[in-house]
Design an enzyme around this catalytic site. Structure first.
Site, PDB file in Angstrom:
ATOM      1  N   CYS A 230       3.326  -4.729  -7.187  1.00 23.51           N
ATOM      2  CA  CYS A 230       2.764  -3.430  -6.842  1.00 23.51           C
ATOM      3  C   CYS A 230       2.747  -2.554  -8.096  1.00 23.51           C
ATOM      4  CB  CYS A 230       3.621  -2.786  -5.758  1.00 23.51           C
ATOM      5  SG  CYS A 230       3.007  -1.193  -5.188  1.00 23.51           S
TER       6      CYS A 230
ATOM      7  N   HIS B  55      -1.157  -5.226   2.295  1.00 22.53           N
ATOM      8  CA  HIS B  55      -0.335  -4.475   1.337  1.00 22.53           C
ATOM      9  C   HIS B  55      -0.901  -3.059   1.135  1.00 22.53           C
ATOM     10  CE1 HIS B  55       1.927  -4.454  -2.706  1.00 22.53           C
ATOM     11  NE2 HIS B  55       1.192  -3.351  -2.738  1.00 22.53           N
ATOM     12  N   GLU B  56      -2.224  -2.954   0.968  1.00 23.42           N
ATOM     13  CA  GLU B  56      -2.827  -1.632   0.723  1.00 23.42           C
ATOM     14  C   GLU B  56      -2.753  -0.751   1.968  1.00 23.42           C
ATOM     15  OE1 GLU B  56      -3.130  -0.923  -2.221  1.00 23.42           O
ATOM     16  OE2 GLU B  56      -3.082  -2.979  -2.939  1.00 23.42           O
TER      17      GLU B  56
ATOM     18  N   HIS C 276       0.539   0.812   2.409  1.00 19.46           N
ATOM     19  CA  HIS C 276       0.740   2.015   1.597  1.00 19.46           C
ATOM     20  C   HIS C 276       0.339   3.276   2.362  1.00 19.46           C
ATOM     21  CE1 HIS C 276       2.095   0.867  -2.378  1.00 19.46           C
ATOM     22  NE2 HIS C 276       1.156  -0.048  -2.520  1.00 19.46           N
TER      23      HIS C 276
HETATM   24 ZN    ZN Z   1       1.197  -1.573  -3.873  1.00 18.20          ZN
END
Ligand code: ZN
Length: 179
Positions: free
Chosen positions: A101, A143-144, A147
């Protein structure tokens, strides 16, 4: 314009990002943000970037996963700006991928993700779109979108012994995973 990336510990990475409204989308401010996020993603050679990582608490992410970035035969995912994306798992089967990341530099960890997902999002043109995604791109998109909910990949690592520096992984990790 290349933007400063927030690092783990900054509260913006732990807050739930706000939905983008149609008014914001038509104002052009989101298109400008996306252009800067793409510049930033390319500068740091990421496969994705979420708005909270550039200190903006909005539900906006950019992704670009080259074909076969990790696995032979993977389709990847073309460069896409996703406004208000929603991920739905299409399988209970979890696949572990090495994740890093830009907000947690020089570290990686092994993270389980649904092997196949559906992602829906609004494009910069205001149209709602959807895609089914498998392989490493599915993990990258998860993953995005994580966030945008204030979640980091480290929250999902099941075996913290896999959490390590990329440099040490290059020296020792591949040998171990091949063994
Ligand atoms: Zn990330």
């Amino acid at each position: 314009m290349i933007l400063k990336v927030a690092r783990m510990g900054h509260p913006v990475l732990r807050a739930r990002a706000e939905e983008v409204t149609p008014e914001e989308l038509s104002s052009g401010s989101i298109a400008a943000l996306v252009a800067d996020m793409e510049d930033t993603m390319m500068e740091y050679e990421g496969v994705g970037l979420a708005a909270p990582q550039v200190h903006v608490g909005k539900r906006v992410a950019v992704v670009e996963v080259p074909p076969e970035a990790r696995h032979e035969g993977d389709a990847g995912f073309p460069r896409t700006a996703m406004i208000n994306p929603v991920v739905t798992p299409l399988t209970d089967e979890m696949v572990a991928e090495w994740e890093g990341c830009l907000s947690i530099p020089e570290l990686i960890g092994l993270v389980p993700s649904p092997g196949r997902i559906r992602v829906e999002w609004t494009g910069l043109d205001g149209e709602r779109r959807a895609a089914e995604v498998a392989g490493f791109a599915a993990a990258a998109i998860r993953h995005e979108v994580d966030h945008l909910d204030g979640r980091l990949y480290v929250d999902r690592i099941e075996d913290l012994r896999t959490f390590q520096f990329t440099r040490e992984f290059a020296r020792f990790g591949r040998r171990r995973s091949a063994g």
